[in-house]
Design a protein around this motif. Structure first.
Motif, PDB file in Angstrom:
ATOM      1  N   SER A 180       0.847  -1.193   0.000  1.00 57.07           N
ATOM      2  CA  SER A 180       0.000   0.000   0.000  1.00 57.07           C
ATOM      3  C   SER A 180       0.886   1.247   0.000  1.00 57.07           C
ATOM      4  O   SER A 180       2.092   1.156   0.257  1.00 57.07           O
TER       5      SER A 180
ATOM      6  N   GLY B 275       1.143   3.751   2.075  1.00 59.11           N
ATOM      7  CA  GLY B 275       1.774   4.022   3.359  1.00 59.11           C
ATOM      8  C   GLY B 275       2.904   3.047   3.653  1.00 59.11           C
ATOM      9  O   GLY B 275       3.940   3.421   4.202  1.00 59.11           O
TER      10      GLY B 275
ATOM     11  N   THR C 118       4.982  10.854   7.152  1.00 53.43           N
ATOM     12  CA  THR C 118       3.866  10.158   7.800  1.00 53.43           C
ATOM     13  C   THR C 118       2.562  10.300   7.034  1.00 53.43           C
ATOM     14  O   THR C 118       1.499   9.945   7.538  1.00 53.43           O
TER      15      THR C 118
ATOM     16  N   LEU D  26      -0.497   7.539   6.860  1.00 54.86           N
ATOM     17  CA  LEU D  26      -0.358   6.528   7.904  1.00 54.86           C
ATOM     18  C   LEU D  26      -1.437   6.725   8.957  1.00 54.86           C
ATOM     19  O   LEU D  26      -1.917   7.834   9.183  1.00 54.86           O
ATOM     20  N   ASP D  27      -1.805   5.613   9.627  1.00 49.97           N
ATOM     21  CA  ASP D  27      -2.831   5.704  10.647  1.00 49.97           C
ATOM     22  C   ASP D  27      -2.260   6.373  11.898  1.00 49.97           C
ATOM     23  O   ASP D  27      -1.044   6.405  12.100  1.00 49.97           O
ATOM     24  N   PRO D  28      -3.121   6.910  12.764  1.00 50.62           N
ATOM     25  CA  PRO D  28      -2.664   7.663  13.940  1.00 50.62           C
ATOM     26  C   PRO D  28      -1.724   6.858  14.836  1.00 50.62           C
ATOM     27  O   PRO D  28      -0.747   7.391  15.348  1.00 50.62           O
ATOM     28  N   LEU D  29      -2.010   5.560  14.976  1.00 46.19           N
ATOM     29  CA  LEU D  29      -1.187   4.730  15.860  1.00 46.19           C
ATOM     30  C   LEU D  29       0.243   4.663  15.343  1.00 46.19           C
ATOM     31  O   LEU D  29       1.209   4.912  16.068  1.00 46.19           O
TER      32      LEU D  29
ATOM     33  N   ARG E 278       1.632   6.618  13.208  1.00 41.94           N
ATOM     34  CA  ARG E 278       2.218   7.951  13.198  1.00 41.94           C
ATOM     35  C   ARG E 278       2.830   8.274  14.550  1.00 41.94           C
ATOM     36  O   ARG E 278       3.955   8.744  14.648  1.00 41.94           O
TER      37      ARG E 278
END
Ligand SMILES: Nc1ncnc2c1ncn2[C@@H]1O[C@H](COP(=O)(O)OP(=O)(O)OP(=O)(O)O)[C@@H](O)[C@H]1O
Ligand SMILES: [Mg+2]
Lengths: 245, 241
Positions: free
Chosen positions: B133, B135, B159, B162-165, B167
């Motif tokens: 993917s 990211g 970043t 990318l998902d918050p976690l 990141r």
């Protein structure tokens, strides 16, 4: 320059090709198939087949490596990996010699296959042995590679890069003496043919497949091919810019 | 500050395609910190970063990195650059990509596994990069710059996507690197990432608006939200003009 980085680059290019089995198959089989086609086209004229087909065994790798290298280098430019490499502790020569290593090996494999088919199965004659033809083929492939690197600097898209093949290779193929002896061409063309690297590549091969005893001219031809290869590698290195606009 | 700065830019001027992208910018970045480079799309963040790593043709001014002119050959071991678009080989696996860059910068193969872990891609080592993917691909690109632990890391929107976690984890990694002495310059569109930086450089239309810290920016504008604080700075800047 560092042998470690040069080797790593060669290995990397080979790995890229390994992930693309269709390209490998095309690279190895297409020249041999074309040669086979030619044999039957010239079925009633085996002399012509020998005259054109035998040197062609050593010229194919030039054409193929020219194309493959110009596209590979263009991709390296457009995907940003070239820019990254230029920020790393790597000399431009490391990159170019790494390419030479990988494509030289590939060309050797291609030349072996086409020579096995041509001289083994299709009845072409190699009075001085097949090895010299394979050797010249690898040399020609490196010439094609270095010219491909050079012209890729002048292409911004793959469409443009592909057009360099007819623009750059076809005239040389016509003028090199393969189809018509050079002394029978218009005098201007004959003069022009002297400065085309392909002419020297062809001359060496024509001598290597002719029944006449080998002369020192083959070595002269090979030396010219080598010199042009090194020259265009150096020019190619100069077109690789660490800083761009 | 008495120590020499990691990056020192004086009167930098850059034109691209006939446009004056950076008319005249001067800024210093201190060692061992995380500096966020923020500004609207097209304001010149990438251009500034390219000038710092020495791949941008500049029209004037000086850029010094770790005490040497930007782009010097002895800086190539010490400066890591992650381009905005992932620059890795799509037709190689994750492991092959990193093995190659590891050989080029001359670090041991063990570092490859470590950095793959750092960017959260363990389990993807054998995957072809083109099958990842966006990211994930960006993380391969990031990993290849982390291999040799450079003194300065220039990361162009590392970043994005990318998902918050993840990141949050990467920002933790950035701060760990900074604590071990690495200087990081990180560009971002996302203002909530600005809060995670030690220093902020705000740019607009190629001009330096502020070189500040998150707290100072909040204090100056009276806004707790850094995104709104940035907008306020732009407004007051326009009124002044
Ligand atoms: N190769 C180029 N040729 C000409 N102009 C360019 C080129 N690259 C960028 N520009 C212009 O320079 C300006 C700054 O671009 P830059 O890429 O530095 O912006 P940015 O702040 O990184 O934007 P983003 O947040 O969208 O990545 C833009 O106006 C852009 O159109
Ligand atoms: Mg950008």
């Amino acid at each position: 320059m560092s042998p470690r980085i040069t080797l790593a680059t060669g290995l990397r290019v080979l790995q890229q090709i390994r992930h693309d089995p269709r390209t490998i198959a095309l690279l190895l089989l297409v020249p041999a198939l074309l040669l086979t086609l030619m044999k039957y086209v010239f079925e009633s004229e085996p002399r012509v087949f020998q005259q054109i087909g035998a040197p062609l065994c050593g010229l194919f790798p030039f054409i193929v490596m020219f194309l493959v290298t110009s596209i590979t280098m263009l991709r390296e430019r457009t995907t940003g990996t070239l820019e990254r490499l230029m920020t790393l502790p790597m000399s431009k020569l490391d990159l170019l010699l790494g390419y030479a290593l990988a494509f030289g090996l590939l060309a050797a494999a291609q030349a072996l296959v086409i020579c096995l088919v041509g001289f083994g199965l299709l009845g072409l004659n190699a009075p001085h042995g097949v090895l010299i033809i394979v050797g010249l083929a690898v040399l020609n492939a490196l010439l094609g590679m270095s010219l491909g690197l050079l012209v890729s600097a002048f292409a911004n898209t793959e469409f443009q890069a592909v057009q360099f093949m007819p623009a750059f290779i076809f005239p040389q193929l016509l003028l090199c003496g393969l189809f018509v002896a050079r002394d029978q061409m218009a005098p201007l063309l004959e003069a022009v043919s002297w400065v085309m690297p392909f002419t020297w590549a062809y001359d060496a091969l024509a001598r290597a497949v002719s029944p006449q005893p080998l002369s020192g001219r083959v070595a002269v031809d090979a030396a010219v091919v080598l010199a042009v290869t090194i020259g265009s590698l150096i020019f190619g290195a100069m077109t690789l810019r660490r800083r761009t606009a | 500050m008495t120590a020499t700065p990691a990056i020192s830019i004086r009167d930098l001027r850059v034109s691209r395609g006939g446009n004056l992208v950076l008319p005249d910018i001067s800024v210093e970045i201190e060692k061992g910190s995380v500096t966020g480079l923020l500004g609207p799309s097209g304001c010149g963040k990438t251009t500034l970063m390219r000038s710092i790593v020495g791949v941008q043709i500049v029209a004037g001014g000086t850029v010094e990195v770790l005490g040497r002119p930007a782009g010097s050959s002895d800086l190539r071991n010490r400066v890591g650059y992650v381009t905005q678009a992932p620059s890795v080989y799509g037709d190689l696996s994750v492991g092959e990509n990193l093995d190659y860059f590891a050989r080029v910068v001359g670090v041991s193969p063990e570092r490859v596994a470590e950095t793959i872990e750092t960017v959260g891609l363990s389990g993807f080592t054998g995957r072809l990069v083109s099958s990842l993917s966006g990211g994930q691909r960006a993380r391969v690109s990031l990993a290849s710059a982390l291999l040799n632990k450079p003194d300065l890391l220039v990361l162009d929107e590392p970043t994005v996507g990318l998902d918050p976690l993840l990141r949050a984890e990467l920002w933790k990694t950035f701060h760990e690197l900074a604590e071990s002495g690495t200087t990081l310059l990180v560009s971002s569109h996302v203002m909530d990432e600005a809060g995670a930086c030690d220093h902020l450089i705000l740019i607009r239309d190629g001009r330096l608006l502020r070189h500040t810290t998150p707290e100072a920016l909040r204090r100056e504008t009276g806004e707790n939200d850094l995104g709104r604080a940035f907008l306020k700075v732009i407004e007051s800047d326009e009124e002044a003009a």
